[in-house]
Design a protein around this motif. Sequence first.
Motif, mmCIF file in Angstrom:
data_model
loop_
_atom_site.group_PDB
_atom_site.id
_atom_site.type_symbol
_atom_site.label_atom_id
_atom_site.label_comp_id
_atom_site.label_asym_id
_atom_site.label_seq_id
_atom_site.Cartn_x
_atom_site.Cartn_y
_atom_site.Cartn_z
ATOM 1 N N ILE A 199 0.847 -1.307 -0.075
ATOM 2 C CA ILE A 199 0.041 0.045 0.045
ATOM 3 C C ILE A 199 0.988 1.210 0.043
ATOM 4 O O ILE A 199 0.523 2.093 -0.722
ATOM 5 N N THR A 200 1.869 1.211 0.553
ATOM 6 C CA THR A 200 3.092 2.160 0.705
ATOM 7 C C THR A 200 3.385 2.480 -0.684
ATOM 8 O O THR A 200 3.628 3.961 -1.179
ATOM 9 N N PHE A 201 3.683 1.529 -1.532
ATOM 10 C CA PHE A 201 4.300 1.657 -2.717
ATOM 11 C C PHE A 201 3.101 2.272 -3.680
ATOM 12 O O PHE A 201 3.155 3.264 -4.652
ATOM 13 N N GLY A 212 2.913 5.806 -6.175
ATOM 14 C CA GLY A 212 2.061 5.891 -7.394
ATOM 15 C C GLY A 212 2.872 6.088 -8.685
ATOM 16 O O GLY A 212 2.405 6.110 -9.778
ATOM 17 N N ASP A 213 4.369 6.010 -8.445
ATOM 18 C CA ASP A 213 5.170 6.305 -9.662
ATOM 19 C C ASP A 213 5.378 4.864 -10.439
ATOM 20 O O ASP A 213 4.928 3.939 -10.023
ATOM 21 N N LYS A 249 7.444 -2.680 -9.095
ATOM 22 C CA LYS A 249 7.911 -3.496 -7.686
ATOM 23 C C LYS A 249 6.385 -4.137 -7.377
ATOM 24 O O LYS A 249 6.739 -5.528 -6.828
ATOM 25 N N VAL A 250 5.265 -3.572 -7.274
ATOM 26 C CA VAL A 250 4.267 -4.463 -6.737
ATOM 27 C C VAL A 250 3.756 -5.340 -7.532
ATOM 28 O O VAL A 250 3.450 -6.486 -7.360
ATOM 29 N N LEU A 251 3.765 -5.131 -9.026
ATOM 30 C CA LEU A 251 3.732 -6.311 -9.971
ATOM 31 C C LEU A 251 4.597 -7.248 -9.804
ATOM 32 O O LEU A 251 4.358 -8.476 -10.201
ATOM 33 N N PHE A 290 -3.777 0.553 -6.927
ATOM 34 C CA PHE A 290 -3.288 1.808 -7.176
ATOM 35 C C PHE A 290 -4.458 3.040 -7.702
ATOM 36 O O PHE A 290 -4.174 4.318 -7.184
ATOM 37 N N THR A 291 -5.465 2.561 -8.216
ATOM 38 C CA THR A 291 -6.513 3.399 -8.493
ATOM 39 C C THR A 291 -7.382 3.717 -7.183
ATOM 40 O O THR A 291 -8.239 5.014 -7.404
ATOM 41 N N GLN A 292 -7.837 2.714 -6.851
ATOM 42 C CA GLN A 292 -9.098 2.731 -5.678
ATOM 43 C C GLN A 292 -8.667 2.876 -4.405
ATOM 44 O O GLN A 292 -9.281 3.597 -3.509
ATOM 45 N N ILE A 293 -7.734 1.982 -3.793
ATOM 46 C CA ILE A 293 -7.360 1.881 -2.417
ATOM 47 C C ILE A 293 -6.393 3.022 -2.268
ATOM 48 O O ILE A 293 -6.542 3.587 -1.132
#
Length: 193
Positions: A52-54, A58-59, A65-67, A80-83
Amino acid sequence: MPKPTKGPRLGGGPAHERLLLANLAAALFTHKSIKTTETKAKRLRPVAERLITFAKRGDLHARRKVLGIIGDKAVVHELFTQIAPLVAEREGGYTRITKLGYRKGDNAPMAQIELVLEPVAPKVKSSKSTAAPKAAPAAPVEEAPVEEAPAEETAAEDTTTETAAAEAEVVEEATGDAEAAGETTAEADAEKA
Protein backbone atom coordinates in the motif's frame (compact mmCIF):
# COMPACT_ATOMS: atom_id res chain seq x y z
CA MET A 1 23.79 -20.07 5.89
CA PRO A 2 20.95 -17.60 5.19
CA LYS A 3 19.05 -16.43 8.23
CA PRO A 4 15.29 -17.10 7.97
CA THR A 5 12.83 -14.27 8.26
CA LYS A 6 11.28 -13.68 11.64
CA GLY A 7 7.97 -15.29 12.44
CA PRO A 8 6.44 -18.66 11.71
CA ARG A 9 7.05 -20.39 8.39
CA LEU A 10 3.95 -20.67 6.28
CA GLY A 11 4.45 -23.58 3.97
CA GLY A 12 7.21 -25.85 2.72
CA GLY A 13 9.86 -23.26 1.99
CA PRO A 14 10.60 -19.60 1.42
CA ALA A 15 9.36 -19.57 -2.18
CA HIS A 16 6.06 -21.16 -1.19
CA GLU A 17 5.71 -18.67 1.66
CA ARG A 18 6.25 -15.71 -0.71
CA LEU A 19 3.62 -17.07 -3.10
CA LEU A 20 1.17 -17.70 -0.24
CA LEU A 21 1.57 -14.14 1.11
CA ALA A 22 1.28 -12.66 -2.39
CA ASN A 23 -1.98 -14.55 -2.98
CA LEU A 24 -3.32 -13.48 0.42
CA ALA A 25 -2.43 -9.85 -0.36
CA ALA A 26 -4.16 -10.08 -3.74
CA ALA A 27 -7.29 -11.47 -2.07
CA LEU A 28 -7.15 -8.73 0.56
CA PHE A 29 -6.95 -5.97 -2.05
CA THR A 30 -9.72 -7.55 -4.12
CA HIS A 31 -12.20 -8.21 -1.30
CA LYS A 32 -11.06 -5.51 1.21
CA SER A 33 -11.42 -8.09 4.00
CA ILE A 34 -10.48 -11.78 4.30
CA LYS A 35 -10.85 -14.45 6.96
CA THR A 36 -7.75 -16.54 7.62
CA THR A 37 -5.71 -17.95 10.49
CA GLU A 38 -4.17 -15.54 13.00
CA THR A 39 -0.64 -16.57 12.01
CA LYS A 40 -1.23 -15.90 8.32
CA ALA A 41 -2.93 -12.58 9.11
CA LYS A 42 -0.01 -11.45 11.25
CA ARG A 43 2.48 -12.40 8.53
CA LEU A 44 0.35 -10.73 5.84
CA ARG A 45 0.09 -7.38 7.61
CA PRO A 46 3.63 -6.05 6.90
CA VAL A 47 3.53 -7.31 3.30
CA ALA A 48 0.18 -5.65 2.59
CA GLU A 49 1.19 -2.39 4.28
CA ARG A 50 4.41 -2.20 2.29
CA LEU A 51 2.48 -2.75 -0.95
CA ILE A 52 0.00 0.00 0.00
CA THR A 53 2.91 2.35 0.70
CA PHE A 54 4.23 1.65 -2.81
CA ALA A 55 0.76 2.33 -4.20
CA LYS A 56 0.62 5.67 -2.39
CA ARG A 57 3.82 6.70 -4.18
CA GLY A 58 2.06 5.93 -7.43
CA ASP A 59 5.01 6.15 -9.83
CA LEU A 60 5.98 3.62 -12.48
CA HIS A 61 8.80 2.13 -10.44
CA ALA A 62 6.46 1.48 -7.51
CA ARG A 63 3.89 -0.11 -9.83
CA ARG A 64 6.54 -2.45 -11.26
CA LYS A 65 7.75 -3.45 -7.78
CA VAL A 66 4.18 -4.32 -6.75
CA LEU A 67 3.68 -6.23 -10.02
CA GLY A 68 6.81 -8.22 -9.18
CA ILE A 69 5.19 -9.36 -5.93
CA ILE A 70 1.51 -9.78 -6.85
CA GLY A 71 1.59 -10.45 -10.58
CA ASP A 72 -2.11 -9.85 -11.29
CA LYS A 73 -2.47 -6.60 -13.25
CA ALA A 74 -6.15 -6.18 -12.35
CA VAL A 75 -5.41 -6.34 -8.61
CA VAL A 76 -2.47 -3.95 -8.94
CA HIS A 77 -4.62 -1.53 -10.93
CA GLU A 78 -7.32 -1.64 -8.25
CA LEU A 79 -4.70 -1.09 -5.55
CA PHE A 80 -3.22 1.97 -7.27
CA THR A 81 -6.48 3.57 -8.47
CA GLN A 82 -9.03 2.77 -5.76
CA ILE A 83 -7.30 1.86 -2.49
CA ALA A 84 -4.31 4.24 -2.55
CA PRO A 85 -6.41 7.44 -2.82
CA LEU A 86 -8.56 6.31 0.13
CA VAL A 87 -5.52 5.89 2.40
CA ALA A 88 -3.53 8.87 1.09
CA GLU A 89 -4.07 10.86 4.33
CA ARG A 90 -3.16 7.92 6.58
CA GLU A 91 0.47 7.61 7.68
CA GLY A 92 0.40 3.88 8.37
CA GLY A 93 -1.83 1.25 9.92
CA TYR A 94 -3.66 0.43 6.72
CA THR A 95 -4.87 -2.96 8.00
CA ARG A 96 -6.85 -4.14 11.00
CA ILE A 97 -6.77 -7.66 12.47
CA THR A 98 -9.78 -8.86 14.45
CA LYS A 99 -9.68 -12.21 16.24
CA LEU A 100 -12.69 -14.41 15.51
CA GLY A 101 -12.26 -17.45 17.74
CA TYR A 102 -11.31 -20.99 16.76
CA ARG A 103 -12.03 -22.98 13.61
CA LYS A 104 -14.43 -25.87 14.08
CA GLY A 105 -12.39 -28.59 12.37
CA ASP A 106 -8.84 -28.24 13.71
CA ASN A 107 -9.35 -25.58 16.42
CA ALA A 108 -6.98 -23.18 14.67
CA PRO A 109 -7.26 -19.56 15.88
CA MET A 110 -9.01 -17.53 13.17
CA ALA A 111 -8.79 -13.82 12.42
CA GLN A 112 -10.22 -11.32 9.97
CA ILE A 113 -7.79 -8.92 8.33
CA GLU A 114 -9.34 -5.90 6.63
CA LEU A 115 -8.25 -2.66 5.06
CA VAL A 116 -8.84 0.48 7.11
CA LEU A 117 -10.45 2.79 4.56
CA GLU A 118 -12.20 5.23 6.91
CA PRO A 119 -11.06 8.85 6.64
CA VAL A 120 -8.46 9.93 9.17
CA ALA A 121 -9.62 12.31 11.89
CA PRO A 122 -6.98 14.97 12.59
CA LYS A 123 -5.53 14.84 16.08
CA VAL A 124 -6.20 17.79 18.34
CA LYS A 125 -3.07 19.02 20.05
CA SER A 126 -3.82 19.98 23.63
CA SER A 127 -0.59 21.05 25.29
CA LYS A 128 -0.63 23.41 28.24
CA SER A 129 2.12 25.64 26.87
CA THR A 130 0.19 26.48 23.70
CA ALA A 131 -3.14 26.92 25.49
CA ALA A 132 -1.85 29.46 28.05
CA PRO A 133 -0.63 32.17 25.61
CA LYS A 134 -3.89 32.04 23.68
CA ALA A 135 -5.95 32.68 26.82
CA ALA A 136 -3.76 35.55 28.15
CA PRO A 137 -4.41 38.32 25.57
CA ALA A 138 -8.11 38.79 26.29
CA ALA A 139 -9.89 41.83 24.91
CA PRO A 140 -10.88 44.44 27.54
CA VAL A 141 -14.54 44.28 28.41
CA GLU A 142 -16.41 47.58 28.38
CA GLU A 143 -18.60 48.14 31.40
CA ALA A 144 -22.23 48.76 30.64
CA PRO A 145 -23.95 51.64 32.47
CA VAL A 146 -25.82 50.44 35.55
CA GLU A 147 -29.51 51.13 35.44
CA GLU A 148 -31.46 51.57 38.64
CA ALA A 149 -34.29 49.13 39.17
CA PRO A 150 -37.78 50.34 40.11
CA ALA A 151 -38.66 50.44 43.80
CA GLU A 152 -41.00 47.43 43.56
CA GLU A 153 -38.21 45.12 42.37
CA THR A 154 -35.81 46.27 45.13
CA ALA A 155 -38.47 45.65 47.74
CA ALA A 156 -38.97 42.10 46.41
CA GLU A 157 -35.23 41.48 46.53
CA ASP A 158 -35.04 42.72 50.14
CA THR A 159 -37.78 40.32 51.23
CA THR A 160 -36.02 37.37 49.61
CA THR A 161 -32.75 38.19 51.38
CA GLU A 162 -34.60 38.57 54.69
CA THR A 163 -36.24 35.17 54.32
CA ALA A 164 -32.92 33.59 53.40
CA ALA A 165 -31.32 35.12 56.50
CA ALA A 166 -34.18 33.84 58.67
CA GLU A 167 -33.78 30.32 57.24
CA ALA A 168 -30.03 30.45 57.98
CA GLU A 169 -30.72 31.38 61.61
CA VAL A 170 -33.12 28.44 61.98
CA VAL A 171 -30.49 26.09 60.58
CA GLU A 172 -27.86 27.49 62.97
CA GLU A 173 -30.17 27.03 65.95
CA ALA A 174 -30.90 23.45 64.96
CA THR A 175 -27.20 22.77 64.54
CA GLY A 176 -26.44 24.39 67.90
CA ASP A 177 -29.12 22.27 69.61
CA ALA A 178 -27.64 19.12 68.07
CA GLU A 179 -24.15 20.08 69.20
CA ALA A 180 -25.42 20.83 72.69
CA ALA A 181 -27.20 17.48 72.76
CA GLY A 182 -23.99 15.83 71.63
CA GLU A 183 -22.05 17.54 74.44
CA THR A 184 -24.58 16.38 77.03
CA THR A 185 -24.37 12.80 75.85
CA ALA A 186 -20.57 13.01 75.93
CA GLU A 187 -20.71 14.37 79.50
CA ALA A 188 -23.14 11.64 80.52
CA ASP A 189 -20.84 9.00 79.07
CA ALA A 190 -17.90 10.50 80.96
CA GLU A 191 -19.85 10.43 84.26
CA LYS A 192 -20.80 6.80 83.77
CA ALA A 193 -17.17 5.87 83.26
